[in-house]
Design a protein around this motif. Structure first.
Motif, mmCIF file in Angstrom:
data_model
loop_
_atom_site.group_PDB
_atom_site.id
_atom_site.type_symbol
_atom_site.label_atom_id
_atom_site.label_comp_id
_atom_site.label_asym_id
_atom_site.label_seq_id
_atom_site.Cartn_x
_atom_site.Cartn_y
_atom_site.Cartn_z
ATOM 1 N N ARG A 21 50.821 10.698 51.470
ATOM 2 C CA ARG A 21 51.899 9.448 50.355
ATOM 3 C C ARG A 21 51.861 10.518 48.861
ATOM 4 O O ARG A 21 52.788 10.701 48.774
ATOM 5 N N THR A 22 50.518 10.626 48.375
ATOM 6 C CA THR A 22 50.199 11.554 47.300
ATOM 7 C C THR A 22 48.881 11.967 47.562
ATOM 8 O O THR A 22 48.100 11.467 48.242
ATOM 9 N N LYS A 55 57.448 17.372 47.373
ATOM 10 C CA LYS A 55 58.098 15.909 46.565
ATOM 11 C C LYS A 55 59.438 15.826 47.593
ATOM 12 O O LYS A 55 60.008 14.482 47.721
ATOM 13 N N SER A 60 54.342 12.245 47.062
ATOM 14 C CA SER A 60 54.027 12.066 45.601
ATOM 15 C C SER A 60 52.971 13.183 44.932
ATOM 16 O O SER A 60 51.860 13.773 45.959
ATOM 17 N N ARG A 135 46.812 3.034 34.972
ATOM 18 C CA ARG A 135 48.711 2.535 34.880
ATOM 19 C C ARG A 135 49.251 3.598 34.457
ATOM 20 O O ARG A 135 50.455 2.939 35.128
ATOM 21 N N GLN A 138 50.323 5.693 37.770
ATOM 22 C CA GLN A 138 50.876 5.321 38.537
ATOM 23 C C GLN A 138 52.562 5.406 38.829
ATOM 24 O O GLN A 138 53.216 5.313 39.199
ATOM 25 N N ARG A 139 52.645 4.884 37.527
ATOM 26 C CA ARG A 139 53.711 4.423 36.655
ATOM 27 C C ARG A 139 54.450 5.472 36.867
ATOM 28 O O ARG A 139 55.815 5.255 37.042
ATOM 29 N N VAL A 141 54.354 8.510 38.746
ATOM 30 C CA VAL A 141 54.205 8.607 40.391
ATOM 31 C C VAL A 141 55.847 7.494 40.212
ATOM 32 O O VAL A 141 56.851 7.902 41.418
ATOM 33 N N ASN A 142 55.553 6.240 40.337
ATOM 34 C CA ASN A 142 55.958 5.448 41.311
ATOM 35 C C ASN A 142 57.999 5.725 40.398
ATOM 36 O O ASN A 142 58.995 5.363 41.239
ATOM 37 N N LEU A 143 58.062 6.450 39.078
ATOM 38 C CA LEU A 143 59.342 6.920 39.169
ATOM 39 C C LEU A 143 59.820 7.983 39.041
ATOM 40 O O LEU A 143 61.065 8.475 38.621
ATOM 41 N N GLY A 144 58.722 8.797 40.240
ATOM 42 C CA GLY A 144 59.119 9.916 40.771
ATOM 43 C C GLY A 144 58.437 11.232 39.827
ATOM 44 O O GLY A 144 59.226 12.681 40.052
ATOM 45 N N VAL A 176 44.657 7.520 40.392
ATOM 46 C CA VAL A 176 45.570 7.075 41.746
ATOM 47 C C VAL A 176 46.026 6.538 43.002
ATOM 48 O O VAL A 176 46.924 6.556 43.623
#
Length: 381
Positions: A21-22, A55, A60, A135, A138-139, A141-144, A176
């Motif tokens: 996934r990542t 991607k 990710s 943080r 990870q943010r 990555v979460n935002l693409g 991550v």
């Protein structure tokens, strides 16, 4: 931290990379530059295309990219990588902007946004900075976004630096909580000896990286533009697999095949168990501020894996540190056996040494009747 026994075979490792996934992908300077030292935009674009396709499949991607110094020394008029620190820092300052400009343009062809993260070793050695970096990554990555991570070569000095991005990539993979790490270099995997030697054999799969480190003959960087070598890549693989992260080491030209799970390069099996972020930080990123010297009984108890380090088993304390700071735990011969977080300030410890819990309660009070290093904050080496 030593690698724990794993039951994963080669195909399972390659499948894990394909299904990740990542994924953290590390690319070295030699894979991004021409022999002259200038940035090779065609190579960079080829790598970006591979990562963009990953991607699009739902993976990710975090890219740890060298190349700032190599990209900078050409435009500054140098024929080869400068050796003095200040000139390297100047080259990195010029080159990092060029590097990011090309990454932004190249990823934009696929509608992918990128973000720059520059780290120094100091950022990962302190718990608060480590959490801040975690943080932010990870943010993103979460935002693409594809974070593009590099050592802050413009500010880092030889005294406190990663030294190469191989080690940095393993710390980023832990930050991550990556499902796989891909190390891209200018050779197609690990060999039993430097590939230039006629008896060198390619190794497809490494079930135990500790054994490989002991048995394989490897060398340093020969490209002239990078700072690492096969030794640093093996060490990076050791840290990653000890963290429970599968690793593939291969050439940048085989990046696409690797991410699709095909047989290329060298696959490294991960340990069966993955520790918490806190314990991984203690084991691999924390910079000890001092040491506690344990007697033989305490050493054996700690090495058993289930015991805290108690005052009764400690004979000396060295260094100045505060409660919560990382420290070495040494045997009486000076060997590091573990790292952990101290439960006391260094100046408080001498009066506790050699005393058991009941003595500590009676002589110093209830607040001193706890371990010098609790087993939950202790990582064996």
């Amino acid at each position: 931290m030593k690698q724990q026994k794993t039951e994963q075979g080669e195909q399972e490792v390659r499948d894990a990379v394909r299904q990740a996934r990542t994924v953290v992908v590390k690319v070295g300077s030699s894979s991004l530059t021409k022999p002259s030292g200038h940035l090779d935009v065609e190579r960079l674009n080829s790598l970006v295309e591979v990562l963009a396709k990953a991607k699009q499949r739902g993976t990710s991607v975090v890219l740890v990219s060298s190349g700032a110094i190599a990209a900078g020394f050409g435009p500054l008029g140098f024929d080869s990588r400068p050796q003095d620190v200040s000139t390297q820092q100047a080259a990195a300052s010029v080159g990092q902007g060029l590097l990011m400009q090309h990454y932004e343009t190249s990823f934009a062809r696929f509608g992918v946004r990128v973000g720059q993260i520059l780290l120094t070793a100091d950022d990962t050695m302190h718990a608060s900075r480590y959490r801040n970096a975690q943080r932010t990554l990870q943010r993103l990555v979460n935002l693409g976004v594809v974070p593009i991570v590099n050592e802050n070569d413009a500010l880092a000095t030889n005294e406190i630096r990663f030294g190469d991005n191989d080690r940095l990539s393993t710390l980023v993979a832990n930050l991550v909580r990556a499902d796989a790490l891909v190390l891209l270099t200018d050779v197609d995997g690990l060999y039993t000896a430097p590939p230039s030697q006629p008896d060198a054999r390619h190794i497809d799969f490494v079930p135990d990286v500790d054994q490989a480190l002991a048995e394989v003959s490897v060398g340093g960087s020969t490209s002239g533009v990078g700072s690492g070598g096969m030794v640093t890549k093996l060490e990076a693989a050791r840290v990653a697999v000890s963290s429970g992260i599968p690793v593939v080491l291969t050439s940048a030209t085989h990046a696409g095949d690797t991410l699709e799970g095909n047989q290329t390069g060298t696959a490294f099996a991960p340990a069966a168990h993955r520790d918490s972020s806190r314990r991984l930080w203690i084991g691999f990123a924390a910079n000890p501020r001092g040491s506690l010297v344990a007697d033989q009984g305490a050493v054996e108890a700690v090495l058993g894996g289930k015991a805290s380090l108690l005052s009764a088993g400690v004979v000396e304390v060295h260094g100045e540190f505060s409660a919560g700071d990382p420290v070495w735990i040494d045997d009486e011969s000076g060997n590091h056996i573990a790292k952990g977080l101290s439960g006391f300030d260094s100046e408080e410890i001498p009066r506790t040494l050699g005393r058991d819990t009941s003595q500590l309660k009676r002589l110093l009070g209830e607040e001193y009747a706890h371990p010098l290093v609790h087993r939950d904050d202790l990582v064996l080496l």
